[in-house]
Motif scaffolding. Structure first.
Motif, PDB file in Angstrom:
ATOM      1  N   LEU B  26       0.875  -1.187  -0.051  1.00 25.38           N
ATOM      2  CA  LEU B  26      -0.086   0.002   0.105  1.00 25.38           C
ATOM      3  C   LEU B  26       0.992   1.120   0.112  1.00 25.38           C
ATOM      4  O   LEU B  26       0.653   2.230  -0.534  1.00 25.38           O
ATOM      5  CB  LEU B  26      -0.813   0.005   1.172  1.00 25.38           C
ATOM      6  N   HIS B  27       1.947   1.173   0.771  1.00 26.95           N
ATOM      7  CA  HIS B  27       2.748   2.306   1.019  1.00 26.95           C
ATOM      8  C   HIS B  27       3.668   2.810  -0.412  1.00 26.95           C
ATOM      9  O   HIS B  27       3.703   3.820  -0.866  1.00 26.95           O
ATOM     10  CB  HIS B  27       3.808   2.000   2.029  1.00 26.95           C
ATOM     11  N   ARG B  28       3.894   1.732  -1.056  1.00 29.00           N
ATOM     12  CA  ARG B  28       4.854   1.698  -2.451  1.00 29.00           C
ATOM     13  C   ARG B  28       3.732   2.070  -3.371  1.00 29.00           C
ATOM     14  O   ARG B  28       4.172   2.838  -4.160  1.00 29.00           O
ATOM     15  CB  ARG B  28       5.098   0.482  -2.835  1.00 29.00           C
ATOM     16  N   ARG B 298      -2.384  -5.530  -7.281  1.00 25.11           N
ATOM     17  CA  ARG B 298      -0.815  -5.551  -6.533  1.00 25.11           C
ATOM     18  C   ARG B 298      -1.013  -6.194  -4.980  1.00 25.11           C
ATOM     19  O   ARG B 298      -0.030  -6.734  -4.742  1.00 25.11           O
ATOM     20  CB  ARG B 298      -0.531  -4.114  -6.414  1.00 25.11           C
ATOM     21  N   LEU B 299      -2.245  -6.006  -4.538  1.00 26.09           N
ATOM     22  CA  LEU B 299      -2.412  -6.725  -3.225  1.00 26.09           C
ATOM     23  C   LEU B 299      -2.520  -8.208  -3.513  1.00 26.09           C
ATOM     24  O   LEU B 299      -1.884  -9.001  -2.688  1.00 26.09           O
ATOM     25  CB  LEU B 299      -3.579  -6.146  -2.499  1.00 26.09           C
ATOM     26  N   ALA B 300      -3.161  -8.774  -4.624  1.00 26.67           N
ATOM     27  CA  ALA B 300      -3.235  -9.884  -4.726  1.00 26.67           C
ATOM     28  C   ALA B 300      -1.926 -10.891  -4.759  1.00 26.67           C
ATOM     29  O   ALA B 300      -1.535 -11.837  -4.214  1.00 26.67           O
ATOM     30  CB  ALA B 300      -3.980 -10.428  -6.045  1.00 26.67           C
ATOM     31  N   PHE B 617      -1.344   7.208   1.476  1.00 24.00           N
ATOM     32  CA  PHE B 617      -0.330   6.587   2.397  1.00 24.00           C
ATOM     33  C   PHE B 617       0.829   6.209   1.447  1.00 24.00           C
ATOM     34  O   PHE B 617       0.445   5.509   0.428  1.00 24.00           O
ATOM     35  CB  PHE B 617      -1.056   5.395   3.008  1.00 24.00           C
ATOM     36  N   GLY B 618       1.738   6.824   1.648  1.00 19.97           N
ATOM     37  CA  GLY B 618       3.130   6.763   0.855  1.00 19.97           C
ATOM     38  C   GLY B 618       4.239   7.767   1.173  1.00 19.97           C
ATOM     39  O   GLY B 618       3.728   8.602   2.340  1.00 19.97           O
ATOM     40  N   ALA B 627      14.619   0.839  -5.722  1.00 20.96           N
ATOM     41  CA  ALA B 627      14.974   0.066  -6.625  1.00 20.96           C
ATOM     42  C   ALA B 627      14.201  -0.919  -6.809  1.00 20.96           C
ATOM     43  O   ALA B 627      14.361  -1.604  -8.040  1.00 20.96           O
ATOM     44  CB  ALA B 627      16.657  -0.270  -6.024  1.00 20.96           C
ATOM     45  N   ASP B 628      13.338  -1.489  -5.967  1.00 26.24           N
ATOM     46  CA  ASP B 628      12.538  -2.733  -6.377  1.00 26.24           C
ATOM     47  C   ASP B 628      11.667  -2.259  -7.460  1.00 26.24           C
ATOM     48  O   ASP B 628      11.123  -3.057  -8.162  1.00 26.24           O
ATOM     49  CB  ASP B 628      11.766  -2.848  -4.893  1.00 26.24           C
TER      50      ASP B 628
END
Lengths: 78, 632
Positions: B26-28, B298-300, B617-618, B627-628
């Protein structure tokens, strides 16, 4: 430039219109200005709001200005 | 264009054991504005890790503050690419970062040396003042005599001696000439006597002779203290050089690590917004509607499908946050809107109208190529020296657009610092002073169009809120405005045949009555249908004032070499000063009035404001890049 009686009266009228508007604006701004400075002293980030309120009464002098132009047009001065 | 982003409130249900993975994702993503759920469940706890992060942040932040003082603070290298690191690893790495400890040690040693230098400096002053007196300073701590030392002028020394003599005080005054006309004076007197009254009348600077650094003869003490001071300065220089080295080698790394810590802190603190059961947790928040699918996919991936996402209705009095997406060069307008009042997510966003009208109004009011270019230069300079997140910077960016418009209108009106350069450019331009009626009509027309647009927006907002009476009243206001304008244009300026002009006047009066009958409290605003469009004539008023003043300055103070060099220089200074003054007045009025016309005359027709900014939220990274994310 020679001005006739109508022109002279129109010029005086235009002057009165501007002067009245300017005095009204000045009187209103004096109160708003001091209150605005008080607000900024307490909350410096409210300067935008204070400035906006300060310029509100300038409408009066603008109306005076418009009337002056209309009067001068009617009097053949411009 | 006239709507803010559509938002959707979502509820995420996931397992507690997936907390870190979910929060990290969520943050990313930075797509959800978290809200605490109203469900009757326990609140999520912040946990010990937040305390650990806070402690480490304080430690790292302190070292950064020290090192920043030993480097060029404006220097910022490229952001460091960093991969996600487990919190434990990050804390461990920072815990073993020896340069942090070294920074603190050096900083403490420097503080000690500074304190020592201050004391030695004071002692050196006393020793130097008394250098010409041959006395062992250890004897100044006597049981029989009292001593006091002062700095004073020759005149004061004489007065001191004569007063002591006159009062018959048993005292000896020893004076030593310092640099210039000052004397260092040592007064020895009987312990039972007092010289306080004498001193009070002379008021010299007293020296502290009780410092433990003062021993031996003053001259010797002065030399010894000077050596100690030199040693102190040398040691300080060495330590400062070491800090500069540490800053050069470690500051960027520490800034990146601190940013990683701050991100972890945000993630940790987010837990307090969650609701939890024994094994599950509930996260709620607002997401831009167009990003809900991305969030879900993304959460999945992050939870291997172990989560549930549902769309939920907002609470009765709950307002969705406001998110606007505009090109980055228009962000300053959003900043200004936010500064005054952000549009609500459920109303028309008038920022685009503001963006278009501001440069036009400002440009018309300035209408001078010279003033426009000077405005451009000044605004560019302000953007160079101010904080990009501050009011000054953003106002200057808006001003830049206005300045460009002022140049364009300056070309149209053929005004160059009040001069007209017809022969040079072969273009007559529109002369303000000879086109007063036309320009007055044009500016009022601007007012009619913008006020009309405001009323239309008001109708749309009223329809959305199902305020039917207001819809009728505002529609009638619009009819009044249009028909009234046509009637006046026809009657006053003779632009329409007499018959239709009268019809329009009748229609205007009828519509006005409808406005009053259906408007309720808003009916008191009907006078604004006349005054607000007329208020736009200020554009002409301020524009003409600026142009006339500029041309008067040109007529009266244009420097002429034929009048002699002195007069030429004098007139040139006055000429530049007056133009500068006129320009500042015009610029200030131009900005304020162009903003005011939008906010007072236009926005009051429909705008509620008071929106809540969308805060995802970030984290806005400054010193690192994910980098990820780039790998993905």
């Amino acid at each position: 430039m020679a001005i006739d009686l109508n022109g002279a009266i129109a010029a005086i009228g235009a002057g009165v219109a501007i002067a009245g508007g300017a005095m009204g604006t000045g009187m209103a701004q004096s109160g708003i200005g001091s209150a605005g400075i008080g607000l900024i002293a307490e909350k410096p980030n409210q300067i935008g709001i204070a400035l906006l309120f300060l310029v509100l009464p300038e409408t009066l002098v603008i109306f005076g200005f418009v009337i002056a132009i209309l009067v001068m047009l009617a009097g053949g001065l411009i | 264009m006239l709507r803010t982003e559509r938002m959707q409130k979502v509820r995420l249900l996931c397992l507690k054991k997936d907390r870190r993975a979910v929060v990290h994702e969520l943050h990313r993503l930075g797509a959800i504005d978290l809200r605490r759920s109203g469900l009757q469940l326990s609140d999520g706890s912040v946990g010990d890790e937040v305390q650990q992060i806070s402690d480490m942040l304080i430690r790292v932040g302190g070292a950064i503050d020290v090192l920043r003082a030993y480097t060029d603070v404006k220097r910022r290298s490229q952001p460091t690419p960093v991969k996600h690191m487990a919190l434990g690893t990050l804390l461990e790495r920072l815990g073993s970062y020896s340069q942090i400890g070294e920074t603190y040690q050096i900083s403490a040693a420097l503080k000690e040396l500074d304190d020592q230098a201050e004391i030695l400096g004071a002692a050196a002053r006393v020793a130097n003042a008394l250098a010409g007196i041959d006395i062992d300073m250890a004897s100044l701590r006597s049981d029989v005599l009292s001593f006091k030392a002062f700095e004073m002028s020759a005149d004061q020394v004489e007065r001191l001696k004569s007063t002591i003599g006159e009062r018959g005080i048993s005292a000896e005054v020893l004076a030593s000439r310092m640099n210039g006309k000052e004397f260092g004076v040592l007064v020895a007197y009987d312990k039972k006597a007092s010289i306080d009254d004498v001193i009070k009348g002379i008021a010299p600077r007293e020296l502290d002779i009780t410092m433990k650094e003062l021993h031996g003869k003053p001259k010797e003490a002065a030399a010894r203290i000077a050596r100690e001071l030199a040693e102190n300065a040398k040691r300080r220089k060495e330590l400062q050089a070491r800090l500069r080295n540490l800053a050069a080698e470690n500051l960027d790394k520490l800034l990146a690590l601190r940013e990683m810590l701050e991100i972890e802190l945000e993630k940790g603190n987010a837990s307090s917004e969650f609701k939890v059961t024994e094994s599950a947790m509930v996260i709620e928040g607002w997401v831009p509607r167009k990003r809900t699918e991305e969030l879900e996919s993304r959460l999945a991936l992050a939870t291997s499908g172990r989560f549930e996402m549902e769309y939920i209705e907002a609470g009765e009095d709950e307002l969705a946050p406001t998110l606007v997406n505009r090109p980055s060069f228009l962000k300053p307008f959003d900043y200004l809107m936010e500064f005054l009042s952000l549009p609500r997510s459920d109303e028309i966003d008038p920022t685009w109208i503001f963006i278009i009208s501001f440069p036009i109004f400002y440009g018309l009011m300035i209408s001078d190529v010279g003033y426009g270019l000077a405005s451009l230069l000044l605004s560019w300079y302000i953007t160079r020296i101010t904080d990009p997140d501050g009011l000054m910077y953003n106002t200057a960016k808006i001003w830049e657009l206005g300045a460009m418009s002022a140049v364009v209108f300056g070309v149209i009106t053929n005004e160059y610092f009040g001069f007209q350069v017809t022969q040079l450019i072969g273009f007559q331009g529109i002369d303000w002073t000879k086109s007063i009626t036309s320009i007055l009509a044009i500016t009022v027309l601007f007012g009619i169009v913008q006020v009309g647009l405001g009323i239309i927006f008001g109708i749309v907002n009223a329809r959305r809120e199902r305020e039917n009476k207001l819809v009728v009243s505002r529609s009638a206001s619009l009819v009044t405005l249009v028909s009234g304008t046509l009637a006046i244009a026809g009657g006053f300026f003779g632009l329409m045949p007499a018959g239709p002009s009268i019809d329009m006047a009748v229609l205007a009066v009828a519509a006005l009555l409808v406005t009053i009958i259906f408007g309720g409290r808003e009916a008191t605003e009907v006078t604004n249908l006349i005054t607000h469009p007329l208020s736009y004539s200020r554009i002409m008023g301020f524009g003409m004032a600026s142009i006339i003043i500029a041309s008067l300055i040109d007529k009266a103070f244009t420097p002429n070499w034929a009048a002699g060099p002195l007069l030429f220089i004098g007139f040139l200074i006055i000429f530049i000063a007056l133009h500068f003054l006129n320009m500042i007045l015009s610029i200030f009025e131009g900005i304020v009035q162009a903003v005011r016309l939008n906010f007072v005359e236009f926005f009051t027709k429909f705008y509620k404001g008071g929106g809540i900014k969308f805060r995802p939220f970030g984290y806005r990274r400054v010193y690192t890049v994910d980098a990820d994310a780039s790998d993905a």
